[in-house]
Design a protein around this motif. Structure first.
Motif, PDB file in Angstrom:
ATOM      1  N   ASP A  55       0.828  -1.214   0.000  1.00  0.00           N
ATOM      2  CA  ASP A  55       0.000   0.000   0.000  1.00  0.00           C
ATOM      3  C   ASP A  55       0.863   1.265   0.000  1.00  0.00           C
ATOM      4  O   ASP A  55       0.572   2.224  -0.718  1.00  0.00           O
ATOM      5  CB  ASP A  55      -0.925   0.009   1.231  1.00  0.00           C
ATOM      6  CG  ASP A  55      -1.998  -1.059   1.163  1.00  0.00           C
ATOM      7  OD1 ASP A  55      -2.263  -1.574   0.056  1.00  0.00           O
ATOM      8  OD2 ASP A  55      -2.564  -1.399   2.220  1.00  0.00           O
ATOM      9  N   SER A  57       3.821   1.683  -1.175  1.00  0.00           N
ATOM     10  CA  SER A  57       4.560   1.866  -2.422  1.00  0.00           C
ATOM     11  C   SER A  57       3.749   2.646  -3.462  1.00  0.00           C
ATOM     12  O   SER A  57       4.324   3.308  -4.338  1.00  0.00           O
ATOM     13  CB  SER A  57       4.981   0.516  -2.998  1.00  0.00           C
ATOM     14  OG  SER A  57       3.862  -0.220  -3.469  1.00  0.00           O
ATOM     15  N   SER A  58       2.430   2.572  -3.361  1.00  0.00           N
ATOM     16  CA  SER A  58       1.586   3.267  -4.344  1.00  0.00           C
ATOM     17  C   SER A  58       1.700   4.780  -4.243  1.00  0.00           C
ATOM     18  O   SER A  58       1.362   5.498  -5.187  1.00  0.00           O
ATOM     19  CB  SER A  58       0.118   2.845  -4.167  1.00  0.00           C
ATOM     20  OG  SER A  58      -0.363   3.233  -2.881  1.00  0.00           O
ATOM     21  N   SER A  59       2.199   5.273  -3.109  1.00  0.00           N
ATOM     22  CA  SER A  59       2.337   6.717  -2.934  1.00  0.00           C
ATOM     23  C   SER A  59       3.785   7.192  -3.078  1.00  0.00           C
ATOM     24  O   SER A  59       4.077   8.367  -2.859  1.00  0.00           O
ATOM     25  CB  SER A  59       1.804   7.132  -1.553  1.00  0.00           C
ATOM     26  OG  SER A  59       2.561   6.530  -0.513  1.00  0.00           O
ATOM     27  N   SER A  64       8.067   0.078  -6.904  1.00  0.00           N
ATOM     28  CA  SER A  64       7.131  -1.009  -7.171  1.00  0.00           C
ATOM     29  C   SER A  64       7.319  -2.120  -6.145  1.00  0.00           C
ATOM     30  O   SER A  64       8.419  -2.662  -6.006  1.00  0.00           O
ATOM     31  CB  SER A  64       7.360  -1.562  -8.589  1.00  0.00           C
ATOM     32  OG  SER A  64       6.585  -2.731  -8.806  1.00  0.00           O
TER      33      SER A  64
END
Length: 264
Positions: A55, A57-59, A64
């Motif tokens: 979660d 890593s998405s920000s 990735s």
């Protein structure tokens, strides 16, 4: 003066170290831990940590992180509860974001294969967390992840680990496969997963054919589902061109100079 400057740098370093320690402890409070050992995530806490990392890593631009099921523990394979075996992949896409290409090296890290060895999963998870924290701000960390895929299996023996977490004095080492002679003394049944890998399986020096031994190697090479999962996953991430055709016969031959994989 140079002395005052050195003292100032030292103070800054201490502040950074203290901040990281405090931040680590704060984050650890999010996860379930081993009773009486709040600095160690338990099996469930480790899996939740993986989800949280994905979660996060998405920000973070160009970072990735993915998580996948690569197999099952013994207990799950026989429908007696148990766990999935999870792997996470951590890498950076900063090179691609600049319109360039790179051939990434592969690093595979496996911990927790002996249930009673509590520290390695925690150590590796905190190291990965530090890489994630510094990606995009620390040049060295960013370069490492932009040119490397890091694959991690934190809990290679989750059945056994769960037993130890709830009964530390059991000092269990092996998985929970009872074998054909389920009358071993308490805690000594199961297979030593580290001795079950196909490479040089069956050596009497360092492993045993006695099912009650702490170094029992299992009925056959790669007989255990946990080991099968790890072997299959490693075959999927390490290019065949960089693997030896017959590792046992080629044990004294060095790998090619362009080999870019590390198994740890």
């Amino acid at each position: 003066s140079s002395m005052n400057k050195d003292e100032s740098l030292t103070q800054q370093l201490y502040k950074q170290i203290n901040y990281k320690e405090e931040e680590g402890e704060r984050r650890l409070q999010q996860y379930s831990t081993i009773p009486g050992y709040s600095c160690y995530k338990n099996v469930a806490g480790s899996f939740d940590w993986m989800d949280n990392l994905v979660d996060r890593s998405s920000s973070i631009p160009n970072l990735s992180i993915t998580k996948e099921i690569i197999g099952e523990s013994y207990k799950k394979s026989v429908n007696e509860g148990g766990y999935d075996i999870f792997a996470i992949k951590v890498t950076g896409d900063g090179v691609a974001a600049k319109g360039r290409t790179t051939e990434k090296g592969i690093v595979f890290l496996m911990t927790g294969i002996h249930a009673r060895e509590l520290a390695p999963p925690e150590l590796i998870s905190r190291w990965i967390e530090n890489l994630v924290d510094d990606y995009g701000t620390d040049a060295e960390v960013t370069a490492i992840l932009d040119h490397t895929e890091i694959h991690v299996v934190l809990q290679a023996n989750p059945d056994g680990r769960n037993v130890v977490e709830n009964d530390l004095v059991s000092f269990r080492r092996k998985n929970l496969n009872p074998g054909r002679r389920p009358f071993c003394p308490q805690g000594s049944s199961g297979v030593d997963l580290n001795r079950n890998f196909p490479f040089r399986w069956g050596l009497n020096k360092g492993s045993s054919s006695n099912q009650c031994s702490q170094t029992y190697r299992g009925q056959s090479p790669g007989s255990e589902p946990e080991v099968q999962a790890i072997v299959d996953y490693c075959r999927s991430i390490f290019p065949e061109s960089q693997r030896k055709r017959n590792p046992e016969q080629q044990i004294n031959e060095p790998y090619k100079e362009d080999a870019m994989g590390v198994f740890f």
